[in-house]
Scaffold this active site. Sequence first.
Site: not given
Length: 890
Positions: A102, A104, A337, A841, A861
């Site tokens: 919506g 263009m 699409r 952390c 981690y």
Amino acid sequence: MEKKYVYDFEEGNAKMKMLLGGKGAGLAEMTRIGLPVPPGFTITTEACKEYYRRGPKFIDEIWPEILSHLRRLESKTGKKFGDPNNPLLVSVRSGAPISMPGMMDTILNVGLNDETVKALARLTNDERFAYDAYRRLIQMFGSIVMGINKDKFEKELEKVKEKYNVKYDAEIPAEGMKEVVERYKRVYKEETGEDFPQDPLVQLRRAVETVFKSWNNERAIKYREINKIPHDMGTAVNIQTMVFGNMGWDSGTGVCFTRDPSTGEKRLYGEFLPNAQGEDVVAGIRTPLSISDLKNRLPHVYEQLVKVAELLERHYKDVQDIEFTVEKGKLYLLQTRTGKRTAQAAIKIAVDLAKEGIITKEEAIMRIEPEHLRRILHRQIDPKAKDSAKVIARGLPASPGAAVGKVVFSSEEAEKLGNEGEKVILVRPETTPEDIGGMAAAQGILTARGGMTSHAAVVARAMGKPAVVGAEMIKIDLEKREFRVNDVVVKEGDIVTLDGSVGEVYLGELPTIEPQLTPEARELLSWCDEYRRLGVRTNADTPKEMKLALEFGAEGVGLTRTENMFVKGGRTEIVYELLLAETEEERKKALEKLIPLQKKDFMDILEVMDGKPVIIRLLDVQFYALVFADPERLIEEYYRKKYEERASEEELEKLRRIINRVRAIRDADPQMGFRAVRLGIVYPEVYEAQMRATMEAAAELKVKGKNPILEIMIPGTVDGSELRYLKQIFDKVLSEVKKKYNVDLKVMYGTMIESPRAAFLGDNLAEVAEFFSFGTNDLTQFMFGWSRDDAERAFIHAYLEKKLLPYNPFQNLDEHGVAGIMKVCIEKARKARPDIEIGICGEHGGDPHSIKICHKLGLDYVSASPYRVPIARLVAAQAAIEEKMQKSDE
């Protein structure tokens, strides 16, 4: 060879999206696989870019190429553009590489004029339809190409509807449509000073140029900015043979998704409008029917559409958004699409497609964006409510989610009302550790000062509380208990709504949507755990936060801050004793009261996390910083108590002593001053007491048959000598606790890497420490030489706007400087101690960009706030999959 700017649909395919745009590539691919697509051709995005480089004259250069493809189209259709006997009519539609629905322009029915409309009426034996198509062209061309106000056309249409006493356009008879055409032509001439162009080639050329221009219209630019779409991609122009949904009640136009884009449910979802063209659906002139109504009206078309939807979904391996037209009972496809969807639907669709064998688990994981998880994990304002709501203030979106409640200006009031079941929003100039109770009781937090890594921001994220910080436009008056934003005055007790996802404040209550981790999200995250190498822990300070983190899949605690334990639950008076203590004996006396309380805190934490590692960071700030964010305000408080509240002399004397003590010990630079490990060196009794509390808590749980896994972290070390000094105390306390409880207690001893020197001396520190945890908040400050709060308040925005930095380094880990020194540290540390445990952390541990860097660095981690744990699990898996894909390509 001369550059090619135009491609027939047969010449393209799905892989040419950047050149042909999403729409053009989709049309080409559907043509290639034999679906019913009206023939046409695409002018490339490269042509659009060239148009902006060279101006309108560029169209002169490519016009012969466009005409050549137009002639081919005439051959395919057996019709001729502008022919008065058998005219070819086309649509001219935009199509960017990334869908911008919506944003263009599109012009339909190009090629109609006073002569070809008669031919169309004759060929279709439907005069009303032909003139309806013509009036649509005049209106679209006039408003889109020539800029005529659309209302001027609509007014004329309404006059004709009134004349014939009909409600809908489709009810206007043929004579009425002819009258509409004449009225529209008159409007066109009055507004432009020229007649509506009768030359179809003039119509086509102007339409093509208008679509190019629409790439940079205001709404398209704004859409790209919001969705972070590059401005230099350009749009393609698709010129396609017209098929007509307005040829009667066995015709129509519609849009459908191969699955429900809101829920992800596997069913055809969409709308259909009989006897209409595409713009009628968008304009809302008539209410569309559900796609299921097509099954009753035109069952054979519905069945064909279901088969097409299934074929396209399997071909593209994703949900498709399909535009179609039915002309006299025949189905035509105008676009496919990848369908946009909600976060909840995105996750369900990815999981379901994997289970159906359409994609792999890896593909499912890679399709989910961190933003999808972020959205489903936080309460959100109902999007429908935002349309009519007014934003009264904006700040930084510090912690996502929506919160509604009564405004309160003190933590005490927030706790009181919160305990009584009231929903409150804590509004403060800024927050301190002493506000922890009020923050915990509040639904959300709003501050006038502070950045994305301020106390309010960090703690709010850890708690999963929505927060808007640094809203400098609000002027808080704590005495009057109100804040002002221009002419708006919000008093204590007034209701506001916060949107922490975008940093907006609304007056009044807006409806919200509850968050939940859906079954599909849980399943997807379990797949992530199969692929990721990085462990995922949480930054959490309370059992409640840790339970939430466990629910979200945390494998341990990477950071528990002990500062909040000093001030919660009425312990402030003990902190005052510590603050005023001038001797070791006085401090020990105060600690004897405090540590048993902290021991109970540690037991609760370790019991919740039974069998999982918990890193407890020892005290990181001076005692005064636990209770006073700004020591200068103590003086204001003193005079208020003396002259306004008429406090007793005893109370005033105590306050004078506190003021004098804070003046004596306060830091010139709190970030680099008397804090962290320096406290443990100067006041070893404080660290010893905390070590004893944590170890005894673990030992008591061990006696009860639990499995506490305790890791004690010394903050802010810069040299191995500091760690060795405190390790002696650690070893002594551990030995005494083992003996006291007669248990075999294992406790890891480590440090937080927060300065460049500590990182550079990783091998030196690793000789003593069994684990490292990067505190990247402070490490970033030291590497840049910037105070994060000052930077985010005063100048980071300028660096970002002027593109001097690609991102805010306090939100996204600096890939070169900070990550570079981390790499040096890791390599040196593992050389000195191969089995050393290394994690992160800092706030970056929950940031997707930063997590991928941590994966590359080889950390063990990452640790994130509870609500970021699922995001960390997802991104860690994506990083591992990307690495695997890169290796397979080499």
